[in-house]
Design a protein around this motif. Structure first.
Motif, PDB file in Angstrom:
ATOM      1  N   GLU A   1       0.809  -1.213   0.000  1.00 34.48           N
ATOM      2  CA  GLU A   1       0.000   0.000   0.000  1.00 34.48           C
ATOM      3  C   GLU A   1       0.851   1.276   0.000  1.00 34.48           C
ATOM      4  O   GLU A   1       0.299   2.377  -0.064  1.00 34.48           O
ATOM      5  CB  GLU A   1      -0.944   0.006   1.216  1.00 34.48           C
ATOM      6  N   MET A   2       2.147   1.153   0.087  1.00 30.57           N
ATOM      7  CA  MET A   2       3.000   2.335   0.123  1.00 30.57           C
ATOM      8  C   MET A   2       2.974   3.052  -1.216  1.00 30.57           C
ATOM      9  O   MET A   2       3.108   2.430  -2.269  1.00 30.57           O
ATOM     10  CB  MET A   2       4.435   1.953   0.493  1.00 30.57           C
ATOM     11  N   SER A   3       2.843   4.365  -1.197  1.00 29.51           N
ATOM     12  CA  SER A   3       2.808   5.141  -2.440  1.00 29.51           C
ATOM     13  C   SER A   3       4.176   5.153  -3.106  1.00 29.51           C
ATOM     14  O   SER A   3       5.208   4.958  -2.456  1.00 29.51           O
ATOM     15  CB  SER A   3       2.375   6.582  -2.154  1.00 29.51           C
ATOM     16  N   ALA A   4       4.177   5.421  -4.405  1.00 31.23           N
ATOM     17  CA  ALA A   4       5.440   5.522  -5.139  1.00 31.23           C
ATOM     18  C   ALA A   4       6.313   6.626  -4.559  1.00 31.23           C
ATOM     19  O   ALA A   4       7.542   6.486  -4.480  1.00 31.23           O
ATOM     20  CB  ALA A   4       5.159   5.777  -6.621  1.00 31.23           C
ATOM     21  N   ALA A   5       5.697   7.728  -4.143  1.00 24.72           N
ATOM     22  CA  ALA A   5       6.468   8.828  -3.555  1.00 24.72           C
ATOM     23  C   ALA A   5       7.230   8.363  -2.334  1.00 24.72           C
ATOM     24  O   ALA A   5       8.403   8.709  -2.137  1.00 24.72           O
ATOM     25  CB  ALA A   5       5.526   9.981  -3.202  1.00 24.72           C
ATOM     26  N   ASN A   6       6.591   7.545  -1.497  1.00 23.16           N
ATOM     27  CA  ASN A   6       7.264   7.085  -0.298  1.00 23.16           C
ATOM     28  C   ASN A   6       8.267   5.972  -0.579  1.00 23.16           C
ATOM     29  O   ASN A   6       9.247   5.823   0.157  1.00 23.16           O
ATOM     30  CB  ASN A   6       6.227   6.657   0.742  1.00 23.16           C
ATOM     31  N   VAL A   7       8.053   5.189  -1.647  1.00 21.10           N
ATOM     32  CA  VAL A   7       9.075   4.229  -2.058  1.00 21.10           C
ATOM     33  C   VAL A   7      10.334   4.975  -2.480  1.00 21.10           C
ATOM     34  O   VAL A   7      11.452   4.655  -2.042  1.00 21.10           O
ATOM     35  CB  VAL A   7       8.569   3.339  -3.205  1.00 21.10           C
TER      36      VAL A   7
END
Length: 414
Positions: A299-305
């Motif tokens: 569920e982690m967003s691409a921004a946070n990846v």
């Protein structure tokens, strides 16, 4: 724009046969990572001649030790993640990739499924990401649980002549389930169409990784496009040495975000194996790390990846981000284990480096400051976080592939 005669393939100086030959017109796109030497091996695909056995191939994958892959797999192996390899196609019949490659598409020969590779480049990239982990031989990927979506844009000469083809490939990949896209290609010319396609990927929560490109000293040039597009994880390559040295052929500059091993890498190719070097082969190690993170936290967003990868990188060079190594060498273990404060937006999509234009729709904020961006992007570094320098023994490399502007014929290494 740099002329082809000033360029060098991703092959090292010991590879005299992997050259760009000047032609008429403009070179619109090439792959920048190439073999340093062929390695024959026992393989169901049919290795030729006496060379390294498959188990020797496994043993020579120094990048897995450098990046502490075995430790990283305690937390994630990339399962459930689809990585699009936009490249020369992927040989899905290679024993190290059998079962790992999904039906893709072919923008060179429409109607194909992307699972043929006349060059070998895309197969090598795919193997570095998701080579099978169910035996003790052959190429093992850094994210062996991930699946590869092959999207062919490079022809039999490892070239493409229109960046809109790559733009279409990016959109197709997003629409067909990729949550990580690897672009081991590039060139000197920016493309508004490709920028728009990258914006589409960002809007759909996809992580995009691209190589910074290769250069021919003493003729350095800018980081290639699309790696220099804001929001893209631009990866440069490190040499096989002490882990702190840039590979001699790697392009780098203000847009560089991460570094990864990019030299003396054993890779899968149709019919066997070979040794490769170039930023093209560093980029997939970062794509694989992104897949590990997305697998652990679906569920982690691409921004946070993206934020997690840059916040946990092993710092190289001057403390903090620099123009040679970016934030440093990617660190899969740190990315999977450290606490990193969340962000609301991709920290790379803030302010373009000085003198760089933004082509896409989702332009950077005119009020955001680079200093603020760095503070958000690397909360761990403020406390002196340098995980890989303390943990890793020897050299690391980064892989990049380039596309972009002025005509030539790229001769495949034989």
């Amino acid at each position: 724009m740099r002329r082809p005669s000033a360029e060098r393939s991703a092959g090292s100086q010991k590879t005299a046969t992997a050259l760009l030959r000047v032609g008429a017109g403009l070179l619109l796109g090439v792959a920048a990572g190439f073999p340093a030497s062929p390695v024959s091996g026992s393989s169901a695909a049919g290795g030729q001649g006496a060379g390294l056995a498959a188990d020797k191939v496994r043993g020579d994958q120094w990048q897995l030790g450098q990046l502490h892959a075995q430790q990283a797999w305690r937390w994630s192996d990339g399962s459930g993640v689809t990585v699009a390899v936009i490249d020369s196609g992927v040989d899905g019949r290679h024993p190290d990739l059998s079962g790992q490659v999904l039906p893709g598409t072919d923008f060179v020969r429409p109607g194909g499924n992307g699972q043929t590779d006349a060059v070998g480049h895309g197969t090598t990239v795919a193997g570095l990401i998701a080579g099978r982990a169910d035996d003790l031989s052959g190429v093992l990927g850094l994210a062996p649980g991930a699946k590869i979506l092959p999207v062919r844009v490079l022809d039999a000469k490892n070239e493409y002549d229109d960046a809109r083809v790559v733009a279409n490939a990016v959109r197709w990949s997003v629409d067909h389930g990729a949550t990580v896209i690897n672009l081991s290609l590039g060139g000197s010319v920016s493309s508004p169409e490709l920028a728009d396609a990258l914006d589409y990927a960002f809007e759909k929560d996809v992580v995009v990784v691209a190589c910074t490109g290769n250069e021919s000293p003493p003729n350095p040039d800018d980081v290639w496009y699309p790696a220099r597009e804001p929001g893209v994880l631009a990866v440069t390559g490190l040499g096989h040495g002490n882990g702190r040295t840039l590979w001699s052929g790697a392009l780098t500059g203000p847009e560089t975000i991460l570094a990864a091993p990019g030299a003396d890498l054993v890779g899968a190719r149709p019919g066997g194996y070979w040794t490769v070097e170039g930023t093209s082969f560093a980029a997939p190690l970062v794509s694989a790390t992104a897949a590990l993170v997305r697998s652990k936290w679906p569920e982690m967003s691409a921004a946070n990846v993206v934020n997690r990868l840059i916040a946990t990188a092993g710092d190289l060079g001057p403390l903090g981000r620099d123009t040679t190594y970016g934030y440093g060498m990617v660190d899969p273990v740190a990315a999977l284990t450290l606490t990193v404060p969340a962000v609301a937006a991709n920290p790379l999509d803030t302010v373009p480096p000085p003198g760089k234009a933004r082509f896409g729709k989702a332009g950077a904020s005119a009020t955001a400051s680079p200093a603020a961006s760095v503070a958000r992007a690397q909360p761990e570094r403020a406390a002196g976080h340098r995980p890989l320098l303390a943990a890793l023994p020897a050299g690391i490399a980064v892989v990049l592939v380039l596309v972009g502007g002025a005509a030539a014929t790229l001769r495949r290494f034989t």
